[in-house]
Motif scaffolding. Sequence first.
Motif, mmCIF file in Angstrom:
data_model
loop_
_atom_site.group_PDB
_atom_site.id
_atom_site.type_symbol
_atom_site.label_atom_id
_atom_site.label_comp_id
_atom_site.label_asym_id
_atom_site.label_seq_id
_atom_site.Cartn_x
_atom_site.Cartn_y
_atom_site.Cartn_z
ATOM 1 N N TYR A 76 -22.412 8.621 -0.061
ATOM 2 C CA TYR A 76 -20.877 8.912 -0.377
ATOM 3 C C TYR A 76 -20.113 8.760 0.575
ATOM 4 O O TYR A 76 -20.334 8.780 1.903
ATOM 5 C CB TYR A 76 -21.110 10.541 -0.364
ATOM 6 C CG TYR A 76 -21.956 10.973 -1.667
ATOM 7 C CD1 TYR A 76 -23.306 11.253 -1.417
ATOM 8 C CD2 TYR A 76 -21.274 11.403 -2.888
ATOM 9 C CE1 TYR A 76 -24.062 11.628 -2.891
ATOM 10 C CE2 TYR A 76 -22.091 12.002 -3.963
ATOM 11 C CZ TYR A 76 -23.449 12.059 -3.925
ATOM 12 O OH TYR A 76 -24.194 12.366 -4.996
ATOM 13 N N GLY A 77 -18.840 8.493 0.249
ATOM 14 C CA GLY A 77 -18.025 8.695 1.395
ATOM 15 C C GLY A 77 -16.399 8.342 0.797
ATOM 16 O O GLY A 77 -16.308 7.978 -0.591
ATOM 17 N N THR A 78 -15.499 8.116 1.819
ATOM 18 C CA THR A 78 -14.110 8.001 1.205
ATOM 19 C C THR A 78 -13.723 6.437 1.279
ATOM 20 O O THR A 78 -13.153 5.968 0.412
ATOM 21 C CB THR A 78 -13.039 8.435 2.377
ATOM 22 O OG1 THR A 78 -13.222 9.919 2.248
ATOM 23 C CG2 THR A 78 -11.650 8.232 2.031
ATOM 24 N N ILE A 111 -23.312 0.179 6.473
ATOM 25 C CA ILE A 111 -24.182 0.991 5.982
ATOM 26 C C ILE A 111 -24.356 0.723 4.623
ATOM 27 O O ILE A 111 -25.557 1.263 3.968
ATOM 28 C CB ILE A 111 -23.449 2.541 5.942
ATOM 29 C CG1 ILE A 111 -24.409 3.799 5.522
ATOM 30 C CG2 ILE A 111 -21.999 2.613 5.175
ATOM 31 C CD1 ILE A 111 -24.559 4.717 6.648
ATOM 32 N N ARG A 148 -27.334 -1.624 4.598
ATOM 33 C CA ARG A 148 -28.644 -1.198 5.111
ATOM 34 C C ARG A 148 -29.095 -0.504 4.066
ATOM 35 O O ARG A 148 -30.166 0.052 4.004
ATOM 36 C CB ARG A 148 -28.421 -0.119 6.368
ATOM 37 C CG ARG A 148 -28.413 -1.395 7.564
ATOM 38 C CD ARG A 148 -27.900 -0.390 8.957
ATOM 39 N NE ARG A 148 -26.699 0.206 8.602
ATOM 40 C CZ ARG A 148 -26.142 1.028 9.587
ATOM 41 N NH1 ARG A 148 -27.014 1.540 10.623
ATOM 42 N NH2 ARG A 148 -24.989 1.663 9.586
ATOM 43 N N LYS A 159 -8.592 14.905 4.586
ATOM 44 C CA LYS A 159 -8.282 13.643 4.875
ATOM 45 C C LYS A 159 -7.463 13.333 3.915
ATOM 46 O O LYS A 159 -7.406 13.535 2.693
ATOM 47 C CB LYS A 159 -9.579 12.812 4.544
ATOM 48 C CG LYS A 159 -10.560 12.624 5.640
ATOM 49 C CD LYS A 159 -11.703 11.908 5.416
ATOM 50 C CE LYS A 159 -12.156 10.912 6.612
ATOM 51 N NZ LYS A 159 -13.432 9.953 6.292
ATOM 52 N N TRP A 179 -18.207 19.030 -2.676
ATOM 53 C CA TRP A 179 -19.630 18.837 -1.928
ATOM 54 C C TRP A 179 -20.608 19.348 -2.486
ATOM 55 O O TRP A 179 -21.590 18.820 -2.273
ATOM 56 C CB TRP A 179 -19.090 20.145 -0.642
ATOM 57 C CG TRP A 179 -18.110 19.719 0.487
ATOM 58 C CD1 TRP A 179 -17.056 20.242 0.718
ATOM 59 C CD2 TRP A 179 -18.255 18.601 1.436
ATOM 60 N NE1 TRP A 179 -16.116 19.668 1.447
ATOM 61 C CE2 TRP A 179 -16.842 18.851 2.127
ATOM 62 C CE3 TRP A 179 -19.212 17.657 1.715
ATOM 63 C CZ2 TRP A 179 -16.585 17.643 3.081
ATOM 64 C CZ3 TRP A 179 -18.990 16.447 2.515
ATOM 65 C CH2 TRP A 179 -17.682 16.996 3.444
ATOM 66 N N LYS A 199 -24.086 16.997 -5.254
ATOM 67 C CA LYS A 199 -24.903 15.936 -4.675
ATOM 68 C C LYS A 199 -26.450 16.304 -5.344
ATOM 69 O O LYS A 199 -27.091 15.134 -6.034
ATOM 70 C CB LYS A 199 -25.348 15.868 -3.273
ATOM 71 C CG LYS A 199 -24.140 15.430 -2.412
ATOM 72 C CD LYS A 199 -24.047 15.183 -0.942
ATOM 73 C CE LYS A 199 -23.004 14.600 -0.287
ATOM 74 N NZ LYS A 199 -21.689 15.487 -0.455
ATOM 75 N N MET A 244 -26.973 8.447 4.652
ATOM 76 C CA MET A 244 -25.500 8.799 5.300
ATOM 77 C C MET A 244 -25.466 8.019 6.506
ATOM 78 O O MET A 244 -26.655 8.062 7.286
ATOM 79 C CB MET A 244 -25.152 10.336 5.144
ATOM 80 C CG MET A 244 -24.464 10.757 3.873
ATOM 81 S SD MET A 244 -23.434 9.957 2.852
ATOM 82 C CE MET A 244 -21.940 10.696 4.125
ATOM 83 N N ILE A 277 -15.562 1.440 15.505
ATOM 84 C CA ILE A 277 -14.600 1.217 14.290
ATOM 85 C C ILE A 277 -14.531 2.290 13.788
ATOM 86 O O ILE A 277 -15.545 3.058 13.207
ATOM 87 C CB ILE A 277 -15.096 -0.044 13.581
ATOM 88 C CG1 ILE A 277 -13.497 -0.494 12.611
ATOM 89 C CG2 ILE A 277 -16.190 0.054 12.734
ATOM 90 C CD1 ILE A 277 -13.759 -1.916 12.070
HETATM 91 N N1 C2G Z 1 -19.737 4.856 8.755
HETATM 92 C C1 C2G Z 1 -20.565 4.060 9.405
HETATM 93 N N2 C2G Z 1 -19.794 3.611 10.821
HETATM 94 C C2 C2G Z 1 -18.406 3.980 11.093
HETATM 95 C C3 C2G Z 1 -17.739 4.531 10.083
HETATM 96 C C4 C2G Z 1 -18.138 5.188 8.920
HETATM 97 O O1 C2G Z 1 -21.650 4.143 9.528
HETATM 98 N N3 C2G Z 1 -17.978 3.189 12.160
HETATM 99 C C5 C2G Z 1 -20.421 5.417 7.635
HETATM 100 C C6 C2G Z 1 -20.144 6.997 7.609
HETATM 101 O O2 C2G Z 1 -21.218 7.484 8.369
HETATM 102 C C7 C2G Z 1 -20.378 7.396 6.181
HETATM 103 C C8 C2G Z 1 -19.782 6.063 5.362
HETATM 104 O O3 C2G Z 1 -19.680 5.030 6.416
HETATM 105 O O4 C2G Z 1 -21.606 7.326 5.821
HETATM 106 C C9 C2G Z 1 -18.427 6.530 4.841
HETATM 107 O O5 C2G Z 1 -17.529 7.008 5.708
HETATM 108 P P1 C2G Z 1 -16.420 7.665 5.416
HETATM 109 O O6 C2G Z 1 -15.308 6.854 4.338
HETATM 110 O O7 C2G Z 1 -15.591 8.041 6.522
HETATM 111 O O8 C2G Z 1 -16.945 9.001 4.586
HETATM 112 P P2 C2G Z 1 -16.752 10.400 4.872
HETATM 113 O O9 C2G Z 1 -15.259 11.103 5.330
HETATM 114 O O10 C2G Z 1 -17.883 10.511 6.131
HETATM 115 O O11 C2G Z 1 -17.249 11.359 3.894
HETATM 116 O O12 C2G Z 1 -20.001 13.788 1.014
HETATM 117 C C10 C2G Z 1 -20.022 13.162 2.043
HETATM 118 C C11 C2G Z 1 -18.501 12.799 2.454
HETATM 119 O O13 C2G Z 1 -17.915 12.220 1.381
HETATM 120 C C12 C2G Z 1 -18.494 11.604 3.464
#
Ligand code: C2G
Length: 129
Positions: free
Chosen positions: A7-9, A20, A23, A46, A74, A77, A91, A117
């Motif tokens: 999951y993520g934005t 990610i 992997r 956000k 939230w 899941k 995650m 980053i």
């Molecule tokens: N991520 C990463 N390395 C980074 C930035 C992000 O591995 N430098 C991973 C985060 O750990 C996450 C995924 O990329 O697993 C998505 O990151 P975001 O878009 O920031 O998502 P987030 O705001 O953490 O939302 O229910 C879970 C949420 O929706 C997660």
Amino acid sequence: MKKIITYGTFDFIHRGHINILRRAQDLGDHLIVGLSTDKFNMTKGKQAYHNYEDRKLIIDAISYVDQVIPEYTWDQKITDVITHDIDTFVMGDDWKGEFDFLKAYCEVVYLPRTKGISSSAIRNSRLHS
Ligand code: C2G
């Protein structure tokens, strides 16, 4: 078929996101991404630069991703894991421990974040360059 979900934005898609997703996909055969809706992002405190439709267009185009579903809350899941017959939840380890409740339903894997980053760093550099 081994099914993975994450999951993520995924705003300002960058190498950390690609790392990610790659992997996660490597852990199975079918990767589902729960993409945060704009409304859900507001509850996360956000505001993505790209709206949901544009972020979905981009994530859908990534070869590692097989399916994109909206992340509204939230609390979805467990339902998602059951509905989509998920084997492994993935995650980044900035979330380590937060989703261990899912261990009752599937494997839970936290992968090291990519250092150096982030979407917010990109946003800030864009706005202040
Ligand atoms: N991520 C990463 N390395 C980074 C930035 C992000 O591995 N430098 C991973 C985060 O750990 C996450 C995924 O990329 O697993 C998505 O990151 P975001 O878009 O920031 O998502 P987030 O705001 O953490 O939302 O229910 C879970 C949420 O929706 C997660």
